[in-house]
Enzyme design. Structure first.
Site, PDB file in Angstrom:
ATOM      1  N   LYS A  91     -17.818  -6.789   7.630  1.00 24.66           N
ATOM      2  CA  LYS A  91     -16.555  -7.510   7.792  1.00 24.66           C
ATOM      3  C   LYS A  91     -16.139  -7.425   9.250  1.00 24.66           C
ATOM      4  O   LYS A  91     -16.503  -6.473   9.947  1.00 24.66           O
ATOM      5  CB  LYS A  91     -15.463  -6.853   6.939  1.00 24.66           C
ATOM      6  CG  LYS A  91     -15.445  -7.307   5.506  1.00 24.66           C
ATOM      7  CD  LYS A  91     -14.155  -6.828   4.857  1.00 24.66           C
ATOM      8  CE  LYS A  91     -14.093  -7.151   3.378  1.00 24.66           C
ATOM      9  NZ  LYS A  91     -12.892  -6.608   2.752  1.00 24.66           N
ATOM     10  N   SER A 143      -2.807  -7.960   2.794  1.00 29.45           N
ATOM     11  CA  SER A 143      -2.958  -7.889   4.257  1.00 29.45           C
ATOM     12  C   SER A 143      -3.314  -9.258   4.839  1.00 29.45           C
ATOM     13  O   SER A 143      -2.895  -9.599   5.944  1.00 29.45           O
ATOM     14  CB  SER A 143      -4.051  -6.886   4.631  1.00 29.45           C
ATOM     15  OG  SER A 143      -3.730  -5.621   4.142  1.00 29.45           O
ATOM     16  N   HIS A 203       0.843  -1.206   0.000  1.00 30.97           N
ATOM     17  CA  HIS A 203       0.000   0.000   0.000  1.00 30.97           C
ATOM     18  C   HIS A 203       0.879   1.257   0.000  1.00 30.97           C
ATOM     19  O   HIS A 203       0.594   2.230  -0.712  1.00 30.97           O
ATOM     20  CB  HIS A 203      -0.876   0.052   1.259  1.00 30.97           C
ATOM     21  CG  HIS A 203      -1.890  -1.060   1.384  1.00 30.97           C
ATOM     22  ND1 HIS A 203      -1.988  -1.859   2.494  1.00 30.97           N
ATOM     23  CD2 HIS A 203      -2.861  -1.482   0.536  1.00 30.97           C
ATOM     24  CE1 HIS A 203      -2.981  -2.724   2.328  1.00 30.97           C
ATOM     25  NE2 HIS A 203      -3.519  -2.520   1.154  1.00 30.97           N
ATOM     26  N   ARG A 235      -2.280  -5.910  -8.711  1.00 35.69           N
ATOM     27  CA  ARG A 235      -1.067  -6.705  -8.486  1.00 35.69           C
ATOM     28  C   ARG A 235      -0.897  -7.797  -9.518  1.00 35.69           C
ATOM     29  O   ARG A 235       0.170  -8.037 -10.039  1.00 35.69           O
ATOM     30  CB  ARG A 235      -1.101  -7.333  -7.082  1.00 35.69           C
ATOM     31  CG  ARG A 235      -0.894  -6.336  -5.978  1.00 35.69           C
ATOM     32  CD  ARG A 235      -1.334  -6.913  -4.680  1.00 35.69           C
ATOM     33  NE  ARG A 235      -2.752  -7.265  -4.749  1.00 35.69           N
ATOM     34  CZ  ARG A 235      -3.519  -7.523  -3.701  1.00 35.69           C
ATOM     35  NH1 ARG A 235      -2.999  -7.494  -2.502  1.00 35.69           N
ATOM     36  NH2 ARG A 235      -4.786  -7.823  -3.846  1.00 35.69           N
TER      37      ARG A 235
HETATM   38  O1  PNS Z   1      -9.095  -3.263   0.440  1.00 29.88           O
HETATM   39  P1  PNS Z   1     -10.377  -3.731  -0.175  1.00 29.88           P
HETATM   40  O2  PNS Z   1     -11.197  -4.494   0.843  1.00 29.88           O
HETATM   41  O3  PNS Z   1     -10.163  -4.492  -1.452  1.00 29.88           O
HETATM   42  O4  PNS Z   1     -11.209  -2.398  -0.565  1.00 29.88           O
HETATM   43  C1  PNS Z   1     -12.484  -2.481  -1.156  1.00 29.88           C
HETATM   44  C2  PNS Z   1     -13.167  -1.098  -1.203  1.00 29.88           C
HETATM   45  C3  PNS Z   1     -13.160  -0.443   0.154  1.00 29.88           C
HETATM   46  C4  PNS Z   1     -12.423  -0.203  -2.175  1.00 29.88           C
HETATM   47  C5  PNS Z   1     -14.636  -1.310  -1.717  1.00 29.88           C
HETATM   48  O5  PNS Z   1     -15.229  -2.336  -0.993  1.00 29.88           O
HETATM   49  C6  PNS Z   1     -15.511  -0.063  -1.615  1.00 29.88           C
HETATM   50  O6  PNS Z   1     -15.296   0.901  -2.295  1.00 29.88           O
HETATM   51  N1  PNS Z   1     -16.499  -0.115  -0.717  1.00 29.88           N
HETATM   52  C7  PNS Z   1     -17.431   0.981  -0.479  1.00 29.88           C
HETATM   53  C8  PNS Z   1     -18.830   0.645  -0.991  1.00 29.88           C
HETATM   54  C9  PNS Z   1     -19.003   1.025  -2.446  1.00 29.88           C
HETATM   55  O7  PNS Z   1     -18.822   2.161  -2.846  1.00 29.88           O
HETATM   56  N2  PNS Z   1     -19.378   0.045  -3.291  1.00 29.88           N
HETATM   57  C10 PNS Z   1     -19.633   0.273  -4.699  1.00 29.88           C
HETATM   58  C11 PNS Z   1     -18.389   0.128  -5.550  1.00 29.88           C
HETATM   59  S1  PNS Z   1     -18.066  -1.553  -5.881  1.00 29.88           S
END
Ligand code: PNS
Length: 161
Positions: A43, A130, A19, A92
């Site tokens: 989660k 992570s 990150h 990645r």
């Molecule tokens: O580190 P992660 O868990 O892969 O991150 C995922 C994240 C936080 C980027 C994604 O879950 C997110 O944007 N969540 C907020 C809800 C949202 O906007 N959902 C619609 C887009 S898919």
């Protein structure tokens, strides 16, 4: 030229060197990066949002162009609130692609003014996430190559046997 703020969203449970690499790369292109930590009630993260925020803040203490915030709800609403039109995500490996593509297109459908930048991290971080770091830490494996010292300390505290 107007200043460009990019938002780097994620769970950051916890923040890793992968990150950090991505944030540093982003700072070469954008003026400011907001590390946006998702509060996801569905989660159950290892670190609370306060802990994840404090760790990320400690890591970027000497970098005034990085801000650490948390958000819940839709990412695009958070971007609008921050007056940003740029989402950064790391790509990645090909395994990331489907999910990232889906998220980018969903976000574009919801907010056409917002662009997603999929950035490739340094080669040595392509396998890192992570979840793997937490698993290693839980079994007492060495994690110093994967996370910065504050995160290593915090993980060790979580998994004291
Ligand atoms: O580190 P992660 O868990 O892969 O991150 C995922 C994240 C936080 C980027 C994604 O879950 C997110 O944007 N969540 C907020 C809800 C949202 O906007 N959902 C619609 C887009 S898919």
């Amino acid at each position: 030229m107007t200043s460009r703020t990019a938002v780097y969203p994620g769970s950051f449970d916890p923040i890793t060197n992968g990150h950090i690499d991505l944030v540093k790369r982003s700072l070469t292109i954008f003026d400011e990066v907001i590390v946006a930590i998702l509060v996801n009630p569905k989660k159950s993260p290892l670190f609370s949002v306060q802990e994840r925020t404090a760790l990320a803040q400690e890591v970027f203490l000497g970098e005034p162009r990085v801000r650490v915030e948390h958000f819940d709800g839709l990412l695009i609403d958070f971007l609008r609130h921050c007056d940003s039109r740029i989402i950064i995500r790391g790509l990645r490996a090909i395994s990331d692609f489907e999910m990232e593509f889906q998220m980018a297109l969903t976000n574009r459908k919801l907010a056409p003014e917002i662009e997603t930048f999929l950035m490739v991290p340094g080669f040595k971080y392509t396998f890192l996430n992570s979840t793997i770091v937490k698993e290693l830490a839980s079994f007492g494996g060495q994690i110093s190559d994967f996370v910065p010292p504050p995160v290593e300390r915090a993980l060790k505290e979580k998994f004291v046997r």
